[in-house]
Design an enzyme around this catalytic site. Structure first.
Site, PDB file in Angstrom:
ATOM      1  N   HIS A 440       0.963  -0.939   0.193  1.00  0.00           N
ATOM      2  CA  HIS A 440       0.059  -0.013   0.063  1.00  0.00           C
ATOM      3  C   HIS A 440       0.655   1.393  -0.067  1.00  0.00           C
ATOM      4  O   HIS A 440       0.567   1.834  -1.017  1.00  0.00           O
ATOM      5  CB  HIS A 440      -0.766   0.388   0.826  1.00  0.00           C
ATOM      6  CG  HIS A 440      -1.178   1.542   1.471  1.00  0.00           C
ATOM      7  ND1 HIS A 440      -3.413   1.515   0.833  1.00  0.00           N
ATOM      8  CD2 HIS A 440      -1.851   2.513   1.860  1.00  0.00           C
ATOM      9  CE1 HIS A 440      -3.976   2.662   1.477  1.00  0.00           C
ATOM     10  NE2 HIS A 440      -2.258   3.035   1.534  1.00  0.00           N
ATOM     11  N   GLU A 441       1.731   1.513   1.246  1.00  0.00           N
ATOM     12  CA  GLU A 441       2.786   2.568   0.990  1.00  0.00           C
ATOM     13  C   GLU A 441       3.090   3.062   0.061  1.00  0.00           C
ATOM     14  O   GLU A 441       4.059   4.154  -0.587  1.00  0.00           O
ATOM     15  CB  GLU A 441       3.256   2.748   2.309  1.00  0.00           C
ATOM     16  CG  GLU A 441       2.612   2.166   3.531  1.00  0.00           C
ATOM     17  CD  GLU A 441       1.478   3.556   3.530  1.00  0.00           C
ATOM     18  OE1 GLU A 441       2.058   4.516   3.031  1.00  0.00           O
ATOM     19  OE2 GLU A 441       0.482   3.857   4.306  1.00  0.00           O
ATOM     20  N   HIS A 444       1.665   4.811  -2.870  1.00  0.00           N
ATOM     21  CA  HIS A 444       2.264   6.111  -2.851  1.00  0.00           C
ATOM     22  C   HIS A 444       3.697   6.036  -3.521  1.00  0.00           C
ATOM     23  O   HIS A 444       3.420   7.563  -4.224  1.00  0.00           O
ATOM     24  CB  HIS A 444       1.876   6.486  -1.142  1.00  0.00           C
ATOM     25  CG  HIS A 444       0.886   6.385  -0.692  1.00  0.00           C
ATOM     26  ND1 HIS A 444      -0.090   7.742  -1.052  1.00  0.00           N
ATOM     27  CD2 HIS A 444       0.300   6.036   0.360  1.00  0.00           C
ATOM     28  CE1 HIS A 444      -1.527   6.840  -0.487  1.00  0.00           C
ATOM     29  NE2 HIS A 444      -1.205   6.600   1.024  1.00  0.00           N
ATOM     30  N   HIS A 447       2.530   6.547  -7.061  1.00  0.00           N
ATOM     31  CA  HIS A 447       2.171   8.228  -7.120  1.00  0.00           C
ATOM     32  C   HIS A 447       3.170   8.932  -7.080  1.00  0.00           C
ATOM     33  O   HIS A 447       3.109   9.889  -8.433  1.00  0.00           O
ATOM     34  CB  HIS A 447       1.658   8.495  -6.257  1.00  0.00           C
ATOM     35  CG  HIS A 447       0.121   8.986  -7.151  1.00  0.00           C
ATOM     36  ND1 HIS A 447      -0.888   9.687  -6.601  1.00  0.00           N
ATOM     37  CD2 HIS A 447      -0.192   9.468  -8.249  1.00  0.00           C
ATOM     38  CE1 HIS A 447      -1.386   9.706  -7.504  1.00  0.00           C
ATOM     39  NE2 HIS A 447      -0.900  10.283  -8.558  1.00  0.00           N
ATOM     40  N   GLU A 469      -5.467   8.159  -1.909  1.00  0.00           N
ATOM     41  CA  GLU A 469      -5.397   6.755  -1.507  1.00  0.00           C
ATOM     42  C   GLU A 469      -5.607   5.558  -3.123  1.00  0.00           C
ATOM     43  O   GLU A 469      -5.328   4.311  -3.365  1.00  0.00           O
ATOM     44  CB  GLU A 469      -6.473   5.593  -0.432  1.00  0.00           C
ATOM     45  CG  GLU A 469      -6.483   7.238   0.858  1.00  0.00           C
ATOM     46  CD  GLU A 469      -4.783   6.916   1.139  1.00  0.00           C
ATOM     47  OE1 GLU A 469      -4.400   5.729   1.154  1.00  0.00           O
ATOM     48  OE2 GLU A 469      -4.031   7.873   1.504  1.00  0.00           O
ATOM     49  N   TYR A 582     -11.717   7.472   1.596  1.00  0.00           N
ATOM     50  CA  TYR A 582     -10.186   5.946   1.917  1.00  0.00           C
ATOM     51  C   TYR A 582     -11.793   4.930   1.053  1.00  0.00           C
ATOM     52  O   TYR A 582     -11.729   4.394   0.163  1.00  0.00           O
ATOM     53  CB  TYR A 582     -10.324   5.747   3.067  1.00  0.00           C
ATOM     54  CG  TYR A 582      -9.432   6.328   3.899  1.00  0.00           C
ATOM     55  CD1 TYR A 582      -8.233   5.276   3.477  1.00  0.00           C
ATOM     56  CD2 TYR A 582      -8.781   6.834   4.237  1.00  0.00           C
ATOM     57  CE1 TYR A 582      -6.779   5.536   4.210  1.00  0.00           C
ATOM     58  CE2 TYR A 582      -7.474   7.518   4.732  1.00  0.00           C
ATOM     59  CZ  TYR A 582      -6.497   6.633   4.563  1.00  0.00           C
ATOM     60  OH  TYR A 582      -5.027   6.881   4.791  1.00  0.00           O
TER      61      TYR A 582
END
Length: 648
Positions: A440-441, A444, A447, A469, A582
């Site tokens: 998940h992180e 980011h 991105h 998110e 979210y």
């Protein structure tokens, strides 16, 4: 857009985090002095002479160039092992945020920006991103109250500065306010040997006790594994009764936000029947004597993770402790990097670098696999330590942008996490949900790294709140795909790949607890709205949290007096009045995954490059809906999300 990719040394392009308090203070003074000069210059331009080049370009260039120093000195409060540096970094952020508010509320600057905005002929031939930048700047000034009277504007400025101060203090309290509890070996019955061995032992009278903290690796392990309800209860109550001072801060912040400005019901109704069935199953487990080291048959917040684990073991024959033997952090890191190298056409290379803030922080360079062009850097800082930010998050340490000479300022991102530390006998072993968090992180990070915008204000995650998110949630899906897990899941001792049958059973657990888990997200969104969408300043943060949790989540802490809102960092970290994003992001991420990658192949090159070019690269330079339509070929739909949680 064409970028100048002239050669440079990637290593020297990284900021140095080994700085002193004096250097921090000097940088703050320089940033403020330079910013004041730029804003004074823009404000002095006669209305009849305003152009995009003499108004917007200087303001945006200052934003571009200041972000490197700003991010470096303010980031240290979250990661530096030196408390005095963390304190200096926090004070620096307060000063810089105050100055930024001053700049955002300068009526003389707004008059010049407004004059340019109204003179459309002077900028109608600019590129799309330039026009979007002007729109965003003008809207930002208006939203900051520049059409208010002088008295009201002064009051609003005071409110904003106080909110900024409260937000910084709130986050710092959470990071430095970890609680700890001492337990006997009997209290920790059910916890694995490596957990016990990693704990510091102290003498309490004649017996040995182990220090357990409320940091996530400790807290979640105890909530899932400790057989004694009293142990789980004691540690969760320690977690939910820390940082009491933050309740007052959050309450004051809500009041201030009320002074400044005043989908999920349908989804809740769909999830409630599923959650009720899950709760019934968990209560039946708790009533079963063979699992009961308990004082009550009621289901409380400290029970849910424990009995969900047992339910998973019973239904799918999955043991988290067995699974994690195949996910050493080195193997997971290598697998994660390989996965997204293949998907996005990138190459990640670890760099030896001494400019980091701690020995645990590792640096990677990113290049385009085909063209060999440099793309950016990212850091990984993955283990807990005293005073460090104690959740998992990604920071944009430098947004990318185009310099005035046409060359590119390359982005830097950083993952900060708190995965279990290695012991003398074992490496850091990740539970599967920690693997999901890691992916998940890293979403980011991608991105931030893959974004290519002209202006830093548009870079990376500078998108609408309900899309921030989506790219990170989308990458979680790879953690549930057998072909991905079997590539990097290898036993830390033998090197044997994770058995196919174990992976098959693990994948089946994906939606276990989906009702309760998604209702929890809805609860957080409703709590967010509940403390902000009110008519007066009589706000009871605790009561709102407690009543909504009981009403929506169906599980609470009974009659125990707690204040878990005090550690809900999102409410003071930029998600206030926007936590609903979210869930919306989940809708978008599921559609992207199922409609393209699941259908066309997890490593389909066209899907991967379309994702990189249409979702990641534009950042906030266009509306998120335009990016989604470009990638999906249509507007997003709810169906894939319902499918992803097992409801369709």
């Amino acid at each position: 857009m064409v970028f100048n990719t002239k050669a440079f040394d990637p290593v020297t392009n990284v900021p140095d985090y080994n700085i002193t308090i004096d250097e921090i203070n000097l940088k703050v003074s320089e940033l403020i002095e330079k910013g004041k000069s730029v804003h004074d210059q823009v404000a002095s331009i006669p209305i009849q002479d305003v152009t995009f080049d003499n108004v917007i370009v200087p303001l945006a260039t200052y934003e571009n160039e200041s972000m490197v120093d700003y991010s470096t000195i303010t980031f240290l409060q979250h990661v530096s092992p030196d408390k005095s540096l963390r304190d200096a970094s926090m004070e620096a952020e307060k000063k810089l945020e105050d100055f930024q508010i001053d700049c955002q509320m300068r009526r003389d600057v707004y008059k010049v920006v407004e004059a340019l905005f109204l003179n459309k002929k002077s900028w109608e031939n600019r590129c799309h991103e330039d026009k979007r930048l002007l729109d965003k700047m003008e809207l930002s000034f208006r939203r900051n109250g520049l059409d208010l009277s002088d008295d009201d504007l002064e009051k609003l400025m005071s409110v904003k500065k106080k909110l900024s101060e409260l937000s910084i203090t709130f986050g710092r309290n959470i990071a430095e306010g970890d609680a700890q509890v001492t337990f006997t070996l009997e209290d920790l019955d059910g916890l694995p040997e490596d957990f016990i061995n990693s704990k510091k032992k102290v003498k309490c009278g004649d017996e040995d006790k182990y220090i357990v903290t409320t940091k996530y690796p400790d807290l979640f392990a105890v909530l899932r594994m400790a057989k004694r309800e009293s142990t789980r209860k004691t540690l969760l109550l320690a977690e939910e009764t820390r940082c009491k001072e933050n309740i007052e801060i959050l309450t004051e912040a809500c009041i201030l936000r009320l002074r400044a400005a005043k989908f999920e019901n349908i989804l809740q109704s769909l999830l409630e029947p599923l959650a009720e069935k899950e709760i019934d199953s968990l209560i039946q487990l708790k009533k079963d004597g063979k699992f009961l080291i308990s004082s009550s048959e009621n289901l409380y917040s400290w029970d849910s993770k424990y009995y969900l684990r047992i339910l998973k073991e019973n239904l799918f024959n999955i043991d988290d402790e067995e699974v994690k033997q195949y996910f050493s952090i080195s193997q997971v890191t290598a697998g994660l990097l390989e996965t997204f190298e293949n998907m996005l056409g990138l190459t990640f290379t670890q760099i030896d670098n001494s400019n980091g803030w701690h020995k645990d922080a590792t640096l990677y360079s990113v290049t385009d696999t085909e063209t060999k062009d440099f793309v950016g850097h990212f850091w990984m800082d993955l283990h807990p330590r005293e005073g460090k930010y104690n959740h998992a998050a990604c920071w944009s340490l430098r947004p990318g942008y185009t310099k005035s000479d046409g060359s590119r300022e390359y982005p830097i991102s950083g993952i900060v996490a708190n995965f279990s530390e290695p012991t003398e006998n074992k490496p850091s072993l990740l539970k599967h949900d920690e693997v999901v968090t890691f992916f998940h992180e890293f979403g980011h990070v991608m991105h931030g790294i893959c974004s290519k915008t002209k202006w830093s204000r548009m870079h990376g995650t500078s998108v609408e709140t309900d899309f921030v998110e989506a790219p990170s949630q989308m990458l979680e899906n790879w953690c549930w795909e057998p072909e991905v897990l079997q590539k990097f899941g290898k036993h830390y001792l033998t090197g044997e790949p994770i058995p196919e049958q174990l992976v098959a059973q693990l994948v089946k657990t994906k939606n276990l607890g989906a009702g309760l888990g998604n209702l929890r997200q809805i609860f957080f969104g409703m709590f967010d709205m509940g403390i902000h969408n009110v008519e007066n300043e009589d706000i009871d943060v605790n009561e709102t949290f407690s009543s909504l949790r009981k009403q929506i989540c169906k599980i609470d802490s009974g009659n125990e007096k707690t204040w878990p809102a005090a550690t809900f960092g999102h409410m003071m970290g930029g998600y206030d009045s926007g936590y609903y994003g979210y869930m919306w992001s989940d809708v978008f991420s599921a559609d992207m995954f199922y409609s393209r990658f699941k259908k066309q192949g997890l490593f389909n090159k066209k899907s991967g490059m379309d994702y990189r070019n249409e979702i990641l690269a534009p950042g906030g330079s266009r509306d998120a809906m335009d990016s989604l339509v470009a990638f999906l070929g249509r507007e997003p739909e709810m169906g894939p999300f319902l499918r992803s949680i097992g409801m369709k």
